[in-house]
Each structure stands twice: as C-alpha cells, then as structure tokens.
Design an enzyme around this catalytic site. Sequence first.
Site, short mmCIF file in Angstrom:
data_model
loop_
_atom_site.label_atom_id
_atom_site.label_comp_id
_atom_site.label_asym_id
_atom_site.label_seq_id
_atom_site.Cartn_x
_atom_site.Cartn_y
_atom_site.Cartn_z
N LEU A 53 86.59 -94.57 -72.96
CA LEU A 53 87.75 -93.70 -73.11
C LEU A 53 88.77 -94.27 -74.09
O LEU A 53 89.76 -93.61 -74.40
CB LEU A 53 88.44 -93.50 -71.74
CG LEU A 53 87.52 -93.14 -70.58
CD1 LEU A 53 88.33 -93.05 -69.29
CD2 LEU A 53 86.78 -91.85 -70.84
N TYR A 103 92.61 -88.27 -87.74
CA TYR A 103 92.21 -88.46 -86.35
C TYR A 103 90.81 -87.88 -86.12
O TYR A 103 89.93 -88.54 -85.55
CB TYR A 103 93.22 -87.80 -85.42
CG TYR A 103 92.83 -87.85 -83.96
CD1 TYR A 103 92.77 -89.05 -83.28
CD2 TYR A 103 92.55 -86.67 -83.25
CE1 TYR A 103 92.42 -89.10 -81.94
CE2 TYR A 103 92.20 -86.71 -81.92
CZ TYR A 103 92.13 -87.92 -81.27
OH TYR A 103 91.78 -87.97 -79.94
N ASN A 132 92.69 -80.02 -75.35
CA ASN A 132 93.90 -80.62 -74.78
C ASN A 132 93.70 -80.85 -73.28
O ASN A 132 93.26 -79.95 -72.56
CB ASN A 132 95.09 -79.68 -74.99
CG ASN A 132 95.43 -79.51 -76.45
OD1 ASN A 132 96.09 -80.36 -77.05
ND2 ASN A 132 94.97 -78.42 -77.04
N PRO A 280 119.88 -71.99 -26.90
CA PRO A 280 119.44 -71.61 -25.55
C PRO A 280 120.11 -70.31 -25.07
O PRO A 280 121.32 -70.14 -25.20
CB PRO A 280 119.88 -72.81 -24.70
CG PRO A 280 119.86 -73.96 -25.64
CD PRO A 280 120.33 -73.40 -26.95
N GLY A 281 119.30 -69.40 -24.55
CA GLY A 281 119.81 -68.14 -24.01
C GLY A 281 120.02 -67.06 -25.04
O GLY A 281 120.29 -65.90 -24.67
#
Length: 368
Positions: A53, A103, A132, A280-281
Amino acid sequence: MNILVTGSGGFIGRNLIEYLKQRGFKTIMKYDIDTETELLDAYASLCDFVLHLAGVNRPKDNAEFMRGNADFTQTLLEKLQHYKNRAPVLAASSVQAALDNPYGQSKKAMESLLFSHTRETGAPVFVYRLPNVFGKWCKPGYNSAIATFCYNSARGLPVTVHDRQIVMNLVHIGDVVEEFINALRGNARHDGEFCTVEPVYTATLGRIVDLIQSFRAGRGSLRLPNLSDGFVKKLYSTYISYLPEDGFDYPLKTNADSRGSFTEFLRTDSGQVSVNVSTPGSVKGNHWHHTKHEKFLVVSGEGVVRLRAPESERVKEVFVNGSNPRVVDIPPGYTHNLENTGIENMVTLIWANECYDPENPDTYTMEV
C-alpha cells in the site's frame, strides 16, 4: 500467515491492519516510511503475503512520485526475488494510472513492475486500480476532498468547491479492506488483468458537499439522512468520524410541565423518536390520530397504556414496566393515554411514523 503491509501507517494501511487483527491474523509485519530499512530484508524473507500500500501522492516535487511509487516497488520485488519468496503481492494502484500525469505515470510504472514480477517468478499479483477512497482516518487537507469537506464542515469552516458538476467515482474504505482480505484468502474479484472493489459510487462534487452540509444541519433539525442509500450511509458515518471531540454532544429541546417532559430525539424518513418522562400519577395523551401510528416502549418505571376506539365504550389496558420491555402499538383511530402508576418517574421511548408538523399535527383530543 506472515503478512507484510507496506504503507502500514497510511489511511488504507491503518484500516486494513485493524480489520486483519479482528479477523484473527496475528503476524502482521508493518513497514512504513519511518521503519528501519534493514527490516525490509527480514520481512521479505519471511512473509507469506504482501499487501503493498506504500506510495507517494503529495510530494514536494514530481520526481518523488517515481521514487515513492515505482522505485520502492522495484526494491520490494527485488528483495522477494533475492529470497526466492513467491508470496502473492497485492498492490493498491490508482485509476490515475490510465492518465498522462506524473502521479499516474508512476503508478503505471509500478503496475508494469508487478506484472513483470509475476511473469518472471510465477508469484501471483493482484493490482487494484482504486478510484477515490473515503472513510474514517483519512487525513484532511491532503489527498481526499471528502476528508477535507467533512473536517471543515464539522468545524463550521468554509467548504469550497470550484466546479459542482465534477463527477467522482468513489469506494468506501470498508469495502476496500473487505476486498483485500478476500484476495488474501484467495477470492479476489478480477476484471481482466486488474482487480476491482465494489460497490463504486458515482456522485457530483455538488451533491457530496450538499449532503455533508445537510449532515451538519441535521444535528439542529434532528433529521437523520436517508440511511437506506448505501452511499449516504457511508458518507454520513465518515462525516461523524471527523467531528471534533468537543462537538460530540449537542443539546435537545425539552417541553416540560407538571406531568413530566417530552423531548424529540431523532427525525428520519421513517418518522421520529422521542423520549417521554411521566411523573408519578400523571396521565398523558387522551387524543387520537388519523394517520399517525406510534409505538410505546417503557424503559423505566411502570404504568398502563389505555386505548379505545371512538365508537366503542370498551377500553383496552396494557400494563407496562421497564423490567419487562414490551412494545405497545397505537393504531390510527384509537384514542389513547399513558398513566404512570408507580412511585417514580416513568420513561417511555416513543416512535411515530410521521414527524410532528405543527401546521398539521393530526392530534385530536378525546378522553379514553
């Protein structure tokens, strides 16, 4: 297997090595630009497979292209031949090898050396002309436009595109690594003399930038992108990997009263997810919807969900608690409520198939 990875510290190398370790490969010989050169002899004599690589793509002068891509490849192959090592060699080339630029010329020269090597020695070679590559751990501001776009967008920096119509062919790092491991195991995907990675995604620069900017905006709107689209899913994961650490978290808006609170968490193409806290409730709801379908999941506390068809007097009760997770479907057309029957707050996750629209709330008051 003794696996030699050149370019081990690079974008592809770093991802590949982590995958290899997770797949149980234990002897991985890493060679990078700062590795002692003497080690290349030892590695070349011992390796059973070479993942080549290493390369140069952003040199200070064009001559470095040939030195880093072709000359080093020749050195590597000469050492393998010296030790009569016919280990397979997999090499990461580039689609640029088909173009007439410094390149591309250096990558083309690298390919020629590899094909000569297999003719002379019989050692298998696998040459991948990669388009890419995008994904986590790629260096922004270097050789990946997507890495740069994600990095800048995640920090509120300018994202500059000179031509939105430029078309990019892209492969995700996860797919690249999976293909390389398949090749290592003898299952390379061939296309003539070269090998390929799939899937390849095609998108204009304009679409890519628009998607990335929408990912940033989605943290404020709570909107997740369409993750059923493979490219969008991978691009979104890539974007998230470039968040700065001080940007991992973000606030949500909570609507609270004496009965508890209600907080939207996520919005998607498949509806929204919210967190409901009931004291609660307290009783919440007592309404119905024409088209909205909800799912209730109590994750903490205990209570009862009640449902009734508007034309009926019969009430269906489903008792729920966080110790015994149970999903309750709330069909359209049923008035419903949620009561906390315990002594502590009850927390309920709510999914709705439609995101709440204040212009069309589809919510109609009716006591259960």
